[in-house]
Design a protein around this motif. Structure first.
Motif, mmCIF file in Angstrom:
data_model
loop_
_atom_site.group_PDB
_atom_site.id
_atom_site.type_symbol
_atom_site.label_atom_id
_atom_site.label_comp_id
_atom_site.label_asym_id
_atom_site.label_seq_id
_atom_site.Cartn_x
_atom_site.Cartn_y
_atom_site.Cartn_z
ATOM 1 N N ALA A 1 -6.018 13.555 16.208
ATOM 2 C CA ALA A 1 -6.124 12.165 16.647
ATOM 3 C C ALA A 1 -4.812 11.682 17.242
ATOM 4 O O ALA A 1 -4.063 10.940 16.612
ATOM 5 N N PRO A 2 -4.505 12.090 18.489
ATOM 6 C CA PRO A 2 -3.289 11.575 19.128
ATOM 7 C C PRO A 2 -3.454 10.092 19.466
ATOM 8 O O PRO A 2 -4.561 9.624 19.725
ATOM 9 N N ARG A 3 -2.367 9.347 19.452
ATOM 10 C CA ARG A 3 -2.446 7.887 19.629
ATOM 11 C C ARG A 3 -3.090 7.451 20.947
ATOM 12 O O ARG A 3 -4.031 6.696 20.920
ATOM 13 N N PRO A 4 -2.629 7.896 22.106
ATOM 14 C CA PRO A 4 -3.221 7.321 23.321
ATOM 15 C C PRO A 4 -4.564 7.951 23.711
ATOM 16 O O PRO A 4 -5.309 7.367 24.471
ATOM 17 N N PRO B 1 -9.817 10.886 19.776
ATOM 18 C CA PRO B 1 -9.733 11.909 18.735
ATOM 19 C C PRO B 1 -10.754 13.024 18.977
ATOM 20 O O PRO B 1 -11.809 12.798 19.575
ATOM 21 N N HIS C 1 -14.299 8.450 18.780
ATOM 22 C CA HIS C 1 -14.264 7.910 17.410
ATOM 23 C C HIS C 1 -15.598 8.069 16.686
ATOM 24 O O HIS C 1 -15.661 8.623 15.587
#
Length: 122
Positions: A70-73, A76, A93
Motif C-alpha cells: 500500500a504505497p501512499r500515492p 494498494p 481499496h
C-alpha cells in the motif's frame, strides 16, 4: 600476375615454416581447490525460492501467503497464494479488502489445512 604486382594485404598472416608443438596450459587446480571468482560475485549458494519451506520445530509450516502493498500515492495491491494452487490478486481499496476476507475464508476451506474425515483420510 606475379607476387610483386599484388598489393600486400594486412590480414593475411605468414604461413609457419615447420611443425610446432602446442603450448601447454597452466597447472590445473586440485579437487576442492578454489577456482577463483570475479570480485563482487557471491560464492555462497542461496536457497531455491521455489523449494518447499521446511517444517518448523513444532511440525507446522506455511501453506498460504497474503502479501499487501500500500504505497501512499498509488492504489494498494494484494496477492493471495496457497500451496493448493490458489493464486489471486487485487488492485484498489475495495478489491484488496475483499481479497483479504476471501483469503481468510480460504484458510478454513483449503484442502491442505482442513482435516479430512471418513474414507478420504485413509
Amino acid at each position: 600476375m606475379s607476387t610483386l604486382d599484388r598489393p600486400r594485404l594486412k590480414s593475411i598472416p605468414s604461413a609457419p615454416t615447420g611443425p610446432r608443438s602446442a603450448k601447454q596450459g597452466g597447472p590445473r587446480p586440485a579437487v576442492g581447490a578454489s577456482k577463483g571468482v570475479a570480485e563482487g560475485v557471491p560464492i555462497a549458494v542461496r536457497p531455491d525460492p521455489h523449494a518447499a519451506t521446511p517444517p518448523r520445530p513444532n511440525g507446522r509450516f506455511p501453506v498460504a501467503w497474503l502479501r499487501i502493498c500500500a504505497p501512499r500515492p498509488a492504489a494498494p495491491t494484494a496477492t493471495s497464494r496457497c500451496l493448493c494452487g490458489r493464486d489471486r490478486s487485487a488492485v484498489g481499496h475495495g478489491k484488496v479488502l475483499a481479497l483479504i476476507a476471501d483469503h481468510e475464508n480460504h484458510r478454513d476451506a483449503c484442502p491442505l489445512r482442513a482435516p479430512q474425515e471418513g474414507r478420504a483420510a485413509a
